[in-house]
Design an enzyme around this catalytic site. Sequence first.
Site, PDB file in Angstrom:
ATOM      1  N   ASP A  39      -9.970   3.879 -10.323  1.00 18.42           N
ATOM      2  CA  ASP A  39      -9.518   2.509 -10.096  1.00 18.42           C
ATOM      3  C   ASP A  39     -10.612   1.662  -9.438  1.00 18.42           C
ATOM      4  OD1 ASP A  39      -7.111   3.450 -11.009  1.00 18.42           O
ATOM      5  OD2 ASP A  39      -6.000   3.083  -9.153  1.00 18.42           O
ATOM      6  N   HIS A 185     -11.159   6.723  -7.042  1.00 18.97           N
ATOM      7  CA  HIS A 185     -11.532   5.315  -6.914  1.00 18.97           C
ATOM      8  C   HIS A 185     -13.028   5.103  -7.102  1.00 18.97           C
ATOM      9  CE1 HIS A 185      -7.533   5.399  -5.146  1.00 18.97           C
ATOM     10  NE2 HIS A 185      -7.479   4.108  -5.397  1.00 18.97           N
TER      11      HIS A 185
END
Length: 215
Positions: A39, A185
Site C-alpha cells: 500500500d 507498505h
Amino acid sequence: MRILVPYLATHGLRPFHRFFPDMLWRVDAQAPTAYLTFDDGPTTECTRALLDTLSEYNAQATHFLLGHHAEQHPKLVEDIVDEGHRVGNHTYRHSDPWTTPQDKLARELQRTTEILEDLVHTPVRALRPPYGHPTGFLREWCAAQNQRMVMWDVMPGDYLQTATADRVSSFVINHVRPGSVIVLHDNPICQDVTPQALDTILDTLTTRGWRFDAL
C-alpha cells in the site's frame, strides 16, 4: 502491543471474512501460494528496493497506489507493471473512507483510476480502502466500477513504530496459509523495515516451496 495489533488484525478478522464475500480476504488455493500486496506507493524511498527484491525471488505482487504519488512518479508505476506486477486503487490522497464525504471519496477514486489506467494501459480492477476501512458506499462503488475491494488475511504491522524487519518477517512466516493476502507498505515510514523483511520472507518461504503471485 507490538504483537497484539498484528495478531488482532490477522486472526481477529478471519471469522468475519465469510460475511463479506464481495470483498477479497484470501484466495481459494490449496497449493502453498500467497499474495503480497503493498500500500501507499509509489515512493522514491521504497518502491525500487521492493521491486528489486521481488525480482530476485521471481515473485509477483499487487501494488495499491495513491493517485498523487503515481502522478509524481509515473516511471515507477510503469516499472511496477513492466516487471510483472499489478496495480490497484488506494484513493488519491489516502483519505479515510469512514470520515471522508462520499462525493469527495468518489472523485478521488475515479481520479486515481484514470491516472493509473493512463499509465499502465489496462483496466484497474482492485481497490484497497485506506486504513482498511470499508464502507457500504465503497462496496457499492466497487460493484458499479467493476473493482474488487481487497482486504487481507495477514497483517504484520510493518507501519507500527515498534516494527522491526525481524518481527514483520517472523509474523508473516508464522501466520501465512495457502491463499493468504499479505499486506505490507511502500512508504517512508517503512523504508528501514519492509524491504529487509520482504527479503527474509521470500528467502524463507520460497525455500519451503511457496510461490507468490499477483492478484
